[in-house]
Design a protein around this motif. Sequence first.
Motif, PDB file in Angstrom:
ATOM      1  N   ARG A  14       0.827  -1.213   0.000  1.00  0.00           N
ATOM      2  CA  ARG A  14       0.000   0.000   0.000  1.00  0.00           C
ATOM      3  C   ARG A  14       0.858   1.259   0.000  1.00  0.00           C
ATOM      4  NH1 ARG A  14      -4.410  -2.325   4.325  1.00  0.00           N
ATOM      5  NH2 ARG A  14      -5.687  -3.412   2.775  1.00  0.00           N
ATOM      6  N   LEU A  15       1.936   1.254   0.768  1.00  0.00           N
ATOM      7  CA  LEU A  15       2.832   2.407   0.808  1.00  0.00           C
ATOM      8  C   LEU A  15       3.504   2.632  -0.542  1.00  0.00           C
ATOM      9  CD1 LEU A  15       4.439   1.875   4.325  1.00  0.00           C
ATOM     10  CD2 LEU A  15       3.016   3.829   3.625  1.00  0.00           C
ATOM     11  N   LEU A  16       3.982   1.559  -1.154  1.00  0.00           N
ATOM     12  CA  LEU A  16       4.629   1.685  -2.463  1.00  0.00           C
ATOM     13  C   LEU A  16       3.639   2.168  -3.517  1.00  0.00           C
ATOM     14  CD1 LEU A  16       6.906  -1.477  -2.544  1.00  0.00           C
ATOM     15  CD2 LEU A  16       7.653   0.915  -2.487  1.00  0.00           C
ATOM     16  N   GLN A  17       2.408   1.683  -3.438  1.00  0.00           N
ATOM     17  CA  GLN A  17       1.394   2.093  -4.403  1.00  0.00           C
ATOM     18  C   GLN A  17       1.042   3.572  -4.242  1.00  0.00           C
ATOM     19  OE1 GLN A  17      -2.510   0.061  -6.109  1.00  0.00           O
ATOM     20  NE2 GLN A  17      -2.799   0.628  -3.992  1.00  0.00           N
ATOM     21  N   GLY A  20       5.638   5.708  -4.800  1.00  0.00           N
ATOM     22  CA  GLY A  20       6.748   4.858  -5.227  1.00  0.00           C
ATOM     23  C   GLY A  20       8.110   5.454  -4.946  1.00  0.00           C
ATOM     24  N   ARG A  21       8.155   6.725  -4.519  1.00  0.00           N
ATOM     25  CA  ARG A  21       9.436   7.361  -4.208  1.00  0.00           C
ATOM     26  C   ARG A  21       9.873   7.149  -2.770  1.00  0.00           C
ATOM     27  NH1 ARG A  21       9.494  13.405  -6.000  1.00  0.00           N
ATOM     28  NH2 ARG A  21       7.905  13.467  -4.397  1.00  0.00           N
ATOM     29  N   LEU A  22       9.022   6.526  -1.968  1.00  0.00           N
ATOM     30  CA  LEU A  22       9.417   6.284  -0.577  1.00  0.00           C
ATOM     31  C   LEU A  22      10.670   5.421  -0.529  1.00  0.00           C
ATOM     32  CD1 LEU A  22       6.040   5.508   1.244  1.00  0.00           C
ATOM     33  CD2 LEU A  22       7.483   7.522   1.535  1.00  0.00           C
ATOM     34  N   GLY A  23      11.589   5.811   0.312  1.00  0.00           N
ATOM     35  CA  GLY A  23      12.811   5.042   0.483  1.00  0.00           C
ATOM     36  C   GLY A  23      12.599   3.887   1.444  1.00  0.00           C
ATOM     37  N   LEU A  45       8.696  -9.198  -2.620  1.00  0.00           N
ATOM     38  CA  LEU A  45       7.458  -8.766  -3.280  1.00  0.00           C
ATOM     39  C   LEU A  45       7.686  -8.503  -4.768  1.00  0.00           C
ATOM     40  CD1 LEU A  45       6.051  -6.474  -0.456  1.00  0.00           C
ATOM     41  CD2 LEU A  45       5.108  -8.665  -1.197  1.00  0.00           C
ATOM     42  N   PHE A  46       8.834  -7.953  -5.114  1.00  0.00           N
ATOM     43  CA  PHE A  46       9.178  -7.785  -6.527  1.00  0.00           C
ATOM     44  C   PHE A  46       9.410  -9.143  -7.178  1.00  0.00           C
ATOM     45  CE2 PHE A  46       9.885  -3.295  -5.775  1.00  0.00           C
ATOM     46  CZ  PHE A  46       9.670  -2.723  -7.020  1.00  0.00           C
ATOM     47  N   ALA A  47      10.210  -9.981  -6.541  1.00  0.00           N
ATOM     48  CA  ALA A  47      10.567 -11.288  -7.119  1.00  0.00           C
ATOM     49  C   ALA A  47       9.345 -12.167  -7.347  1.00  0.00           C
ATOM     50  CB  ALA A  47      11.575 -12.002  -6.221  1.00  0.00           C
ATOM     51  N   GLU A  48       8.367 -12.080  -6.456  1.00  0.00           N
ATOM     52  CA  GLU A  48       7.167 -12.914  -6.580  1.00  0.00           C
ATOM     53  C   GLU A  48       6.085 -12.268  -7.456  1.00  0.00           C
ATOM     54  OE1 GLU A  48       5.965 -13.980  -2.609  1.00  0.00           O
ATOM     55  OE2 GLU A  48       7.791 -15.172  -2.271  1.00  0.00           O
ATOM     56  N   GLY A  49       6.378 -11.101  -8.012  1.00  0.00           N
ATOM     57  CA  GLY A  49       5.459 -10.482  -8.955  1.00  0.00           C
ATOM     58  C   GLY A  49       4.338  -9.648  -8.358  1.00  0.00           C
ATOM     59  N   TYR A  50       4.381  -9.389  -7.056  1.00  0.00           N
ATOM     60  CA  TYR A  50       3.360  -8.523  -6.457  1.00  0.00           C
ATOM     61  C   TYR A  50       3.544  -7.077  -6.914  1.00  0.00           C
ATOM     62  CZ  TYR A  50       1.937 -12.305  -3.379  1.00  0.00           C
ATOM     63  OH  TYR A  50       1.466 -13.498  -2.892  1.00  0.00           O
ATOM     64  N   VAL A  51       4.788  -6.669  -7.080  1.00  0.00           N
ATOM     65  CA  VAL A  51       5.100  -5.344  -7.612  1.00  0.00           C
ATOM     66  C   VAL A  51       5.726  -5.572  -8.984  1.00  0.00           C
ATOM     67  CG1 VAL A  51       6.386  -3.201  -7.275  1.00  0.00           C
ATOM     68  CG2 VAL A  51       5.540  -4.459  -5.288  1.00  0.00           C
ATOM     69  N   THR A  52       5.114  -5.001 -10.002  1.00  0.00           N
ATOM     70  CA  THR A  52       5.598  -5.240 -11.362  1.00  0.00           C
ATOM     71  C   THR A  52       6.459  -4.108 -11.895  1.00  0.00           C
ATOM     72  OG1 THR A  52       3.568  -4.322 -12.288  1.00  0.00           O
ATOM     73  CG2 THR A  52       3.623  -6.709 -11.923  1.00  0.00           C
ATOM     74  N   GLY A  53       6.517  -2.995 -11.180  1.00  0.00           N
ATOM     75  CA  GLY A  53       7.345  -1.882 -11.610  1.00  0.00           C
ATOM     76  C   GLY A  53       7.036  -0.647 -10.797  1.00  0.00           C
ATOM     77  N   VAL A  54       7.912   0.322 -10.886  1.00  0.00           N
ATOM     78  CA  VAL A  54       7.726   1.598 -10.211  1.00  0.00           C
ATOM     79  C   VAL A  54       8.103   2.670 -11.228  1.00  0.00           C
ATOM     80  CG1 VAL A  54       8.450   3.080  -8.292  1.00  0.00           C
ATOM     81  CG2 VAL A  54       8.343   0.599  -7.985  1.00  0.00           C
ATOM     82  N   ALA A 150      -6.517   4.882 -10.771  1.00  0.00           N
ATOM     83  CA  ALA A 150      -6.726   4.858  -9.325  1.00  0.00           C
ATOM     84  C   ALA A 150      -5.965   3.691  -8.696  1.00  0.00           C
ATOM     85  CB  ALA A 150      -8.219   4.726  -9.019  1.00  0.00           C
ATOM     86  N   PRO A 151      -5.549   3.819  -7.463  1.00  0.00           N
ATOM     87  CA  PRO A 151      -4.836   2.716  -6.804  1.00  0.00           C
ATOM     88  C   PRO A 151      -5.784   1.537  -6.550  1.00  0.00           C
ATOM     89  CG  PRO A 151      -5.213   4.524  -5.267  1.00  0.00           C
ATOM     90  CD  PRO A 151      -5.660   4.999  -6.609  1.00  0.00           C
ATOM     91  N   LEU A 152      -5.213   0.343  -6.533  1.00  0.00           N
ATOM     92  CA  LEU A 152      -5.987  -0.850  -6.201  1.00  0.00           C
ATOM     93  C   LEU A 152      -6.407  -0.796  -4.731  1.00  0.00           C
ATOM     94  CD1 LEU A 152      -3.789  -3.591  -7.915  1.00  0.00           C
ATOM     95  CD2 LEU A 152      -5.895  -2.576  -8.773  1.00  0.00           C
ATOM     96  N   VAL A 153      -7.578  -1.280  -4.454  1.00  0.00           N
ATOM     97  CA  VAL A 153      -8.069  -1.349  -3.076  1.00  0.00           C
ATOM     98  C   VAL A 153      -7.925  -2.797  -2.618  1.00  0.00           C
ATOM     99  CG1 VAL A 153     -10.044  -1.024  -1.562  1.00  0.00           C
ATOM    100  CG2 VAL A 153      -9.685   0.528  -3.478  1.00  0.00           C
TER     101      VAL A 153
END
Length: 154
Positions: A14-17, A20-23, A45-54, A150-153
């Motif tokens: 949720r924070l990344l969504q 995406g600039r959060l460190g 989360l990136f490796a498992e495909g939950y996050v596909t890009g920023v 819009a962000p995913l809920v």
Amino acid sequence: MSAELDRTDVKILRLLQSDGRLGNAEIAKRCNTSPATCHRRIQRLFAEGYVTGVRAQIAPHKVEMGTLAFVGVVLDRSTPESFGAFEAAIREMKLVLDCHIVAGDFDYILKIRVRDMADFNKLHADRLIALPGVRQTRTFFVMKEVVDNAPLVF
């Protein structure tokens, strides 16, 4: 929600969504974890495909791409070969932001951004109707963007 995700994973997503600039350090702080643990979780989360890009969201009008259109496309045949040829060609068109197979009156819906109506007319005449298997197109120009990306809920 996947059983593989715990509350901390969901909070990270949720924070990344939302930004995406959060460190890593800030995310770790907000999730009450150590930076090392947070980094491992984000990498997983990136490796498992939950996050596909920023990436940054660019204001279209600031880069002279203020005209948004949705184009319904009907192919002349509904075969795996005609769908494959169309999809291969559409992937090469950089002005196409989204392309989806849909049920209903069209085979595909395209989301396209261009500079203006003249720019779209040229794209339509030169490229869209020349795509493999295209029998018909119907264009819907957006008059006002009410909700966009819009962000995913979850």
